[in-house]
Design a protein around this motif. Structure first.
Motif, short mmCIF file in Angstrom:
data_model
loop_
_atom_site.label_atom_id
_atom_site.label_comp_id
_atom_site.label_asym_id
_atom_site.label_seq_id
_atom_site.Cartn_x
_atom_site.Cartn_y
_atom_site.Cartn_z
N PRO A 61 0.74 -1.20 0.04
CA PRO A 61 0.47 -0.05 -0.24
C PRO A 61 1.03 1.53 -0.11
CG PRO A 61 -1.11 -1.73 1.94
CD PRO A 61 0.20 -2.19 1.12
N LEU A 62 1.96 1.12 0.53
CA LEU A 62 2.32 2.55 0.91
C LEU A 62 3.36 2.49 -0.32
CD1 LEU A 62 4.60 3.07 4.23
CD2 LEU A 62 3.15 4.17 3.52
N LEU A 63 3.81 1.83 -0.94
CA LEU A 63 4.84 1.91 -2.09
C LEU A 63 3.29 2.02 -3.40
CD1 LEU A 63 6.65 -1.09 -2.50
CD2 LEU A 63 7.47 0.73 -2.41
N CYS A 64 2.60 1.68 -2.99
CA CYS A 64 1.25 2.19 -4.38
C CYS A 64 1.47 3.87 -4.23
CB CYS A 64 0.46 1.80 -4.04
SG CYS A 64 -0.06 0.17 -4.77
N ALA A 65 1.22 4.29 -2.94
CA ALA A 65 0.82 5.79 -2.52
C ALA A 65 1.93 6.40 -3.29
CB ALA A 65 0.50 5.70 -0.83
N GLU A 66 3.61 6.15 -2.89
CA GLU A 66 4.28 6.41 -3.44
C GLU A 66 4.11 6.33 -5.03
OE1 GLU A 66 8.29 6.63 -2.25
OE2 GLU A 66 8.05 5.28 -0.84
N ALA A 67 4.08 6.13 -5.21
CA ALA A 67 3.84 6.15 -6.82
C ALA A 67 2.83 6.41 -7.81
CB ALA A 67 3.58 4.26 -7.48
N LYS A 421 -5.52 2.70 4.31
CA LYS A 421 -6.41 3.18 5.78
C LYS A 421 -6.17 2.23 6.72
CE LYS A 421 -9.99 2.33 2.82
NZ LYS A 421 -11.52 2.59 2.45
N LEU A 422 -5.59 1.17 7.07
CA LEU A 422 -5.21 0.08 7.95
C LEU A 422 -3.69 1.44 8.58
CD1 LEU A 422 -6.71 -2.67 7.57
CD2 LEU A 422 -7.65 -1.07 8.59
N PHE A 423 -3.22 1.67 7.84
CA PHE A 423 -1.80 2.37 7.62
C PHE A 423 -0.90 2.96 9.28
CE2 PHE A 423 2.97 3.84 8.42
CZ PHE A 423 3.30 3.30 7.71
N PRO A 424 -2.41 3.77 10.46
CA PRO A 424 -2.13 4.30 11.63
C PRO A 424 -1.98 3.32 12.22
CG PRO A 424 -3.60 5.99 9.28
CD PRO A 424 -3.56 4.20 8.95
N VAL A 425 -2.78 1.99 11.93
CA VAL A 425 -3.13 1.12 13.27
C VAL A 425 -1.44 0.34 13.56
CG1 VAL A 425 -3.65 -1.23 14.03
CG2 VAL A 425 -5.28 0.63 12.54
N TRP A 426 -1.36 -0.38 12.02
CA TRP A 426 0.22 -0.60 12.29
C TRP A 426 1.55 0.10 12.79
CZ3 TRP A 426 -3.32 -3.99 12.35
CH2 TRP A 426 -3.23 -4.65 10.81
N PHE A 427 1.53 1.34 12.49
CA PHE A 427 2.61 2.47 13.11
C PHE A 427 2.30 2.59 14.38
CE2 PHE A 427 3.50 6.74 14.50
CZ PHE A 427 4.34 7.00 14.07
N VAL A 428 0.72 2.66 14.86
CA VAL A 428 0.80 2.97 16.22
C VAL A 428 1.53 1.52 17.13
CG1 VAL A 428 -0.10 3.49 18.55
CG2 VAL A 428 -1.34 4.35 16.37
N ILE A 429 1.56 0.27 16.54
CA ILE A 429 1.52 -0.67 17.36
C ILE A 429 3.42 -0.88 16.87
CG2 ILE A 429 2.18 -3.12 16.74
CD1 ILE A 429 -1.04 -2.81 16.85
N ILE A 430 3.90 -0.45 16.01
CA ILE A 430 4.85 -0.61 15.81
C ILE A 430 6.08 0.94 16.31
CG2 ILE A 430 6.85 -0.99 13.73
CD1 ILE A 430 5.34 -3.24 14.02
N PHE A 431 5.45 1.51 15.87
CA PHE A 431 6.00 2.62 16.74
C PHE A 431 6.13 2.71 17.55
CE2 PHE A 431 6.12 6.98 18.00
CZ PHE A 431 7.87 7.46 18.21
N GLY A 432 5.06 2.08 18.84
CA GLY A 432 5.17 2.50 19.62
C GLY A 432 6.22 1.44 21.01
N TRP A 433 5.90 0.24 20.52
CA TRP A 433 6.91 -0.96 20.61
C TRP A 433 8.23 -0.59 20.57
CZ3 TRP A 433 9.91 -4.62 16.96
CH2 TRP A 433 10.59 -5.97 18.00
N TRP A 434 8.89 -0.32 19.76
CA TRP A 434 10.06 1.14 19.84
C TRP A 434 10.25 1.57 20.23
CZ3 TRP A 434 14.47 -1.37 17.88
CH2 TRP A 434 14.09 -2.50 16.55
#
Length: 492
Positions: A61-67, A421-434
């Protein structure tokens, strides 16, 4: 709106030119020395399952957004944000660009390390009995040696970027990417003919139920995807500025993501069997970190095993080309931004090259500073990805699919794009973990940032440097918006 760019309108000669360059952008040192280590220490087969989900949910999804940003705006990272969301969003593109450029500065240091070890291999330094730990410490603690090989790496990257899109980036990647895969296949085959190498394969690919249901397996897989595929960096965006009007977005995003994974898997098939075949304590070697596994443990094994010198030459040559193919994409990001301001190719490339030399020199001469920059801007890439997902939702996920992705797509899978559209969810989890990890490393002092030698990996050092960068670009917003005014006009 932006004007048409002055001078040449550069463009890929074909889809294959773009595909090779995109794979080169994604395949880097993280595929060769980080992926095998992280996969082996986080569940092996279970990690692969988690990694597949991460490719679908995060990278594609992110690669598509960039493209979409690059193809629709026909401008680099900064100008495309102005074109897509309006003047007041220009600073966001500036922040994303800076995160990537900050990595560009110190990433050339890694190429320098690989060049040094390639020369060690071809000159006979890597031989039975060599103390690889002492060899590494002697090199990494020699500021002038680090600076010399860093400068050579910058010069190589600059030479390619000066030649332009077709004659430089495309031509170089058409040579390097097949070469990387050939070298990795050779290394994988040789490694798996070593005695007891099967133990490494068994460990790497066995799916253990407890690992499948362990949260850390997925956290590490998503993190590796974020850093390995280049999704959210702005690099895919930059390369899509030079595509034809009918260039596919979703298929090329999928191809790039899975080609990157293939390269990483080939590296794992070389690294893990070799370690399990000869290392006295395989897991200690695997857990020794990126530098430790490549420059100490693997180098020691290459020095001792039959045919090891040939393996060392192939391994470090593959590392050089993988790192170089990524570095030139990052330098091109800077060149494209300056082109949007009306600069010609030569002037833009030399400016970015000199900036790399000046801003990367501290990392080349001081490994602690290098580690700090890698921490700050490596994690900062997660924020860049979040910004692209927010931008896509603000413009309209459905609108972008209908107007830019679906019309030229050979893969009619809107659901894959809609996952942005779900990316903010993954961000909160991964960034929060780090974030929680880094707080635990510095109990009671996590907010401190100076001296860097003591607070190398604190949340404090991240937030301070991010805040400075964001504030600078926010204050420069209107100037950037006025400056970014030349866009590329594709020929077809």
């Amino acid at each position: 709106m932006a004007e048409q760019i002055k001078g040449q309108n550069e463009q890929w000669s074909s889809r294959w030119g773009l595909v090779f360059a995109a794979i080169g952008m994604a395949v880097g040192t993280g595929n060769i020395w980080r992926f095998p280590r992280v996969a082996a220490t986080n569940g092996g087969g279970a990690f692969y399952i988690a990694y597949f989900f991460a490719l679908i949910l995060w990278a594609i999804p992110l690669l598509c957004a960039e493209a979409v940003w690059g193809k629709s705006a026909r401008m680099g990272v900064i100008g495309s944000w102005k074109e897509m969301l309006g003047r007041k969003w220009t600073w966001v593109g500036g922040f994303i660009a800076w995160v990537c450029l900050a990595i560009t500065f110190y990433y050339a240091v890694v190429i320098g390390w690989c060049i040094r070890y390639f020369l060690y291999a071809v000159s006979g330094v890597i031989k039975p009995g060599v103390d690889t730990e002492a060899l590494w410490k002697a090199f990494i603690n020699d500021p002038m040696a680090g600076l010399l090989f860093f400068a050579i790496a910058v010069g190589m990257s600059l030479f390619i970027c000066l030649a332009g899109v077709q004659n430089g980036l495309e031509r170089a990647n058409k040579i390097m990417i097949p070469s990387i895969f050939i070298l990795l296949i050779f290394l994988a085959i040789r490694a798996n003919f070593l005695p007891n190498s099967w133990k490494g394969l068994e460990y790497l690919f066995t799916v253990r139920a407890d690992d499948v249901f362990r949260a850390k397996t997925y956290l590490e897989a998503f993190t590796q995807v974020a850093w390995s595929t280049g999704a959210g960096w702005g690099l895919f965006l930059t390369y899509y500025v030079y595509t034809s009007k009918k260039e596919d977005i979703l298929l090329n995003s999928i191809t790039t993501a899975f080609a990157d994974t293939t390269a990483a898997s080939l590296a794992a098939l070389c690294v893990i069997p070799t370690i399990f075949a000869f290392a006295p304590d395989p897991m200690a070697a695997v857990k020794s970190g990126n530098n430790g596994i490549a420059f100490i443990h693997l180098t020691r094994l290459f020095a001792e095993i039959p045919g090891g010198v040939i393996m060392a030459i192939a391994f470090f040559l593959a590392l050089i080309m993988a790192a170089l193919s990524s570095e030139i994409s990052m330098m091109e990001l800077g060149c494209r931004i300056l082109a949007d301001a009306g600069w010609d190719r030569k002037k833009a490339a030399w400016t970015i090259g000199i900036a790399c030399l000046v801003c990367g020199a501290p990392s080349a001469m001081d490994n602690t500073f290098f580690e700090n920059q890698d921490w700050v801007w490596g994690v900062g890439l997660l924020i860049s990805g979040l910004l692209f997902s927010i931008g896509a939702m603000k413009v309209g996920v459905k609108k972008l699919w209908v107007e830019w992705i679906e019309p030229c797509s050979d893969v009619k899978a809107e659901w894959m794009w809609s996952l942005v559209k779900l990316f903010p969810v993954w961000f909160v989890i991964i960034f929060g973990w780090w974030l929680m990890q880094s707080i635990s490393w510095y109990p009671g002092e996590w907010y401190k940032f100076l001296p860097i030698s003591k607070y190398t990996y604190t949340p404090g050092t991240m937030f301070v440097q991010w805040a400075i960068a964001a504030a600078v670009f926010f204050l420069l917003n209107n100037w950037l918006a006025d400056t970014m005014k030349y866009k590329l006009q594709p020929k077809d």
